[in-house]
Design a protein around this motif. Sequence first.
Motif, PDB file in Angstrom:
ATOM      1  N   LEU A 288       0.797  -1.227   0.000  1.00 50.27           N
ATOM      2  CA  LEU A 288       0.000   0.000   0.000  1.00 50.27           C
ATOM      3  C   LEU A 288       0.831   1.280   0.000  1.00 50.27           C
ATOM      4  CD1 LEU A 288      -2.590  -1.132   2.707  1.00 50.27           C
ATOM      5  CD2 LEU A 288      -2.912  -1.120   0.218  1.00 50.27           C
ATOM      6  N   PHE A 289       1.908   1.296   0.804  1.00 56.52           N
ATOM      7  CA  PHE A 289       2.728   2.495   0.959  1.00 56.52           C
ATOM      8  C   PHE A 289       4.197   2.104   1.054  1.00 56.52           C
ATOM      9  CE2 PHE A 289      -1.374   3.277   2.973  1.00 56.52           C
ATOM     10  CZ  PHE A 289      -1.789   4.424   2.327  1.00 56.52           C
ATOM     11  N   LYS A 290       5.085   2.985   0.573  1.00 61.23           N
ATOM     12  CA  LYS A 290       6.531   2.781   0.670  1.00 61.23           C
ATOM     13  C   LYS A 290       7.094   3.654   1.780  1.00 61.23           C
ATOM     14  CE  LYS A 290       7.034   1.661  -4.189  1.00 61.23           C
ATOM     15  NZ  LYS A 290       7.652   2.030  -5.468  1.00 61.23           N
ATOM     16  N   SER A 291       8.126   3.152   2.445  1.00 64.80           N
ATOM     17  CA  SER A 291       8.723   3.884   3.568  1.00 64.80           C
ATOM     18  C   SER A 291       9.266   5.249   3.155  1.00 64.80           C
ATOM     19  CB  SER A 291       9.818   3.050   4.229  1.00 64.80           C
ATOM     20  OG  SER A 291      10.845   2.757   3.298  1.00 64.80           O
ATOM     21  N   GLU A 292       9.750   5.366   1.921  1.00 66.81           N
ATOM     22  CA  GLU A 292      10.306   6.658   1.493  1.00 66.81           C
ATOM     23  C   GLU A 292       9.228   7.744   1.363  1.00 66.81           C
ATOM     24  OE1 GLU A 292      10.496   4.095  -2.389  1.00 66.81           O
ATOM     25  OE2 GLU A 292      10.879   3.773  -0.277  1.00 66.81           O
ATOM     26  N   ASN A 293       7.966   7.359   1.410  1.00 64.89           N
ATOM     27  CA  ASN A 293       6.864   8.318   1.337  1.00 64.89           C
ATOM     28  C   ASN A 293       6.220   8.563   2.693  1.00 64.89           C
ATOM     29  OD1 ASN A 293       6.305   6.572  -1.607  1.00 64.89           O
ATOM     30  ND2 ASN A 293       7.040   8.664  -1.571  1.00 64.89           N
ATOM     31  N   LYS A 294       6.826   8.029   3.763  1.00 62.47           N
ATOM     32  CA  LYS A 294       6.302   8.187   5.117  1.00 62.47           C
ATOM     33  C   LYS A 294       6.893   9.450   5.740  1.00 62.47           C
ATOM     34  CE  LYS A 294       5.597   5.458   9.311  1.00 62.47           C
ATOM     35  NZ  LYS A 294       6.148   6.269  10.361  1.00 62.47           N
ATOM     36  N   PHE A 295       6.093  10.140   6.529  1.00 66.37           N
ATOM     37  CA  PHE A 295       6.584  11.309   7.255  1.00 66.37           C
ATOM     38  C   PHE A 295       5.869  11.408   8.593  1.00 66.37           C
ATOM     39  CE2 PHE A 295       2.877  12.832   5.011  1.00 66.37           C
ATOM     40  CZ  PHE A 295       2.302  13.778   5.836  1.00 66.37           C
ATOM     41  N   ASP A 296       6.469  12.132   9.511  1.00 60.56           N
ATOM     42  CA  ASP A 296       5.883  12.312  10.839  1.00 60.56           C
ATOM     43  C   ASP A 296       4.966  13.522  10.800  1.00 60.56           C
ATOM     44  OD1 ASP A 296       5.186  12.495  13.488  1.00 60.56           O
ATOM     45  OD2 ASP A 296       7.233  12.567  14.241  1.00 60.56           O
ATOM     46  N   SER A 297       3.660  13.267  10.814  1.00 60.73           N
ATOM     47  CA  SER A 297       2.677  14.351  10.736  1.00 60.73           C
ATOM     48  C   SER A 297       2.350  14.923  12.110  1.00 60.73           C
ATOM     49  CB  SER A 297       1.391  13.840  10.080  1.00 60.73           C
ATOM     50  OG  SER A 297       0.778  12.859  10.910  1.00 60.73           O
ATOM     51  N   GLY A 298       2.779  14.230  13.165  1.00 63.27           N
ATOM     52  CA  GLY A 298       2.474  14.674  14.515  1.00 63.27           C
ATOM     53  C   GLY A 298       1.051  14.358  14.962  1.00 63.27           C
ATOM     54  N   THR A 299       0.305  13.622  14.144  1.00 62.60           N
ATOM     55  CA  THR A 299      -1.101  13.329  14.453  1.00 62.60           C
ATOM     56  C   THR A 299      -1.279  12.085  15.315  1.00 62.60           C
ATOM     57  OG1 THR A 299      -1.373  12.001  12.441  1.00 62.60           O
ATOM     58  CG2 THR A 299      -1.894  14.376  12.291  1.00 62.60           C
ATOM     59  N   GLY A 300      -0.260  11.224  15.349  1.00 62.45           N
ATOM     60  CA  GLY A 300      -0.366   9.993  16.123  1.00 62.45           C
ATOM     61  C   GLY A 300      -0.680   8.776  15.286  1.00 62.45           C
ATOM     62  N   TRP A 301      -0.768   8.927  13.972  1.00 60.27           N
ATOM     63  CA  TRP A 301      -0.996   7.802  13.068  1.00 60.27           C
ATOM     64  C   TRP A 301       0.073   7.833  11.979  1.00 60.27           C
ATOM     65  CZ3 TRP A 301      -5.217  10.724  14.769  1.00 60.27           C
ATOM     66  CH2 TRP A 301      -6.152  10.019  15.553  1.00 60.27           C
ATOM     67  N   PRO A 302       0.468   6.665  11.478  1.00 63.52           N
ATOM     68  CA  PRO A 302       1.411   6.645  10.357  1.00 63.52           C
ATOM     69  C   PRO A 302       0.854   7.482   9.205  1.00 63.52           C
ATOM     70  CG  PRO A 302       1.085   4.430  11.215  1.00 63.52           C
ATOM     71  CD  PRO A 302       0.075   5.316  11.888  1.00 63.52           C
ATOM     72  N   SER A 303       1.710   8.326   8.631  1.00 64.24           N
ATOM     73  CA  SER A 303       1.281   9.217   7.554  1.00 64.24           C
ATOM     74  C   SER A 303       2.217   9.097   6.368  1.00 64.24           C
ATOM     75  CB  SER A 303       1.244  10.666   8.049  1.00 64.24           C
ATOM     76  OG  SER A 303       0.300  10.803   9.087  1.00 64.24           O
ATOM     77  N   PHE A 304       1.632   9.181   5.189  1.00 64.96           N
ATOM     78  CA  PHE A 304       2.361   9.037   3.927  1.00 64.96           C
ATOM     79  C   PHE A 304       1.911  10.144   2.982  1.00 64.96           C
ATOM     80  CE2 PHE A 304       1.667   4.995   5.963  1.00 64.96           C
ATOM     81  CZ  PHE A 304       2.899   4.368   5.910  1.00 64.96           C
ATOM     82  N   ASP A 305       2.810  10.579   2.087  1.00 61.95           N
ATOM     83  CA  ASP A 305       2.415  11.628   1.144  1.00 61.95           C
ATOM     84  C   ASP A 305       1.885  11.063  -0.172  1.00 61.95           C
ATOM     85  OD1 ASP A 305       4.749  10.850  -0.143  1.00 61.95           O
ATOM     86  OD2 ASP A 305       5.630  12.853  -0.191  1.00 61.95           O
ATOM     87  N   ARG A 306       1.956   9.741  -0.333  1.00 56.46           N
ATOM     88  CA  ARG A 306       1.390   9.107  -1.536  1.00 56.46           C
ATOM     89  C   ARG A 306       1.210   7.620  -1.281  1.00 56.46           C
ATOM     90  NH1 ARG A 306       6.105  11.059  -5.114  1.00 56.46           N
ATOM     91  NH2 ARG A 306       6.192  12.394  -3.315  1.00 56.46           N
TER      92      ARG A 306
END
Length: 156
Positions: free
Chosen positions: A80-98
């Motif tokens: 579903l998602f690649k680690s290089e598209n993950k970022f820390d959004s500060g929301t408390g859930w894993p977040s990805f930009d694509r």
Amino acid sequence: MKKSIILCISLVFLNCKGNAQKEVKKTGTVRKTDTEWKTQLSDLEFYVLRQAGTEPAFSSPLNKNYKQGTYVCAACNTPLFKSENKFDSGTGWPSFDREIKGNVAFSGGSDLFYGMEEHCATCGGHLGHVFNDGPQDTTGKRHCINGVALKFIPKE
């Protein structure tokens, strides 16, 4: 008068969005009964993936996972998602930009509070929501995903 009533009734039926329409968008190629899913998934996984629930913020170990690899659906292992598209959004859930194109399906409107719902395109499992407040230097999207809906496969 009759024409006005018929027109109003017709407009109501044409604009109604029933659960059947939503279900079609969420259904993928993997189809199982709730009983089958319950034998495969934990209670929390079932709640999130099959009942569109949300895990508590900051409860997933994947939220602070910074290893290289791929995040797959916890129900059917679809990437579903690649680690290089993950970022820390500060929301408390894993977040990805694509997302990995074609493997994530979207449903619902673009509600400002809840965003658009995201589902695994293979099994229809509820993943989370996508918002337009992500990193502006990439896609501008924030895919806010329940960690329990994911499994992490490290890069070899």
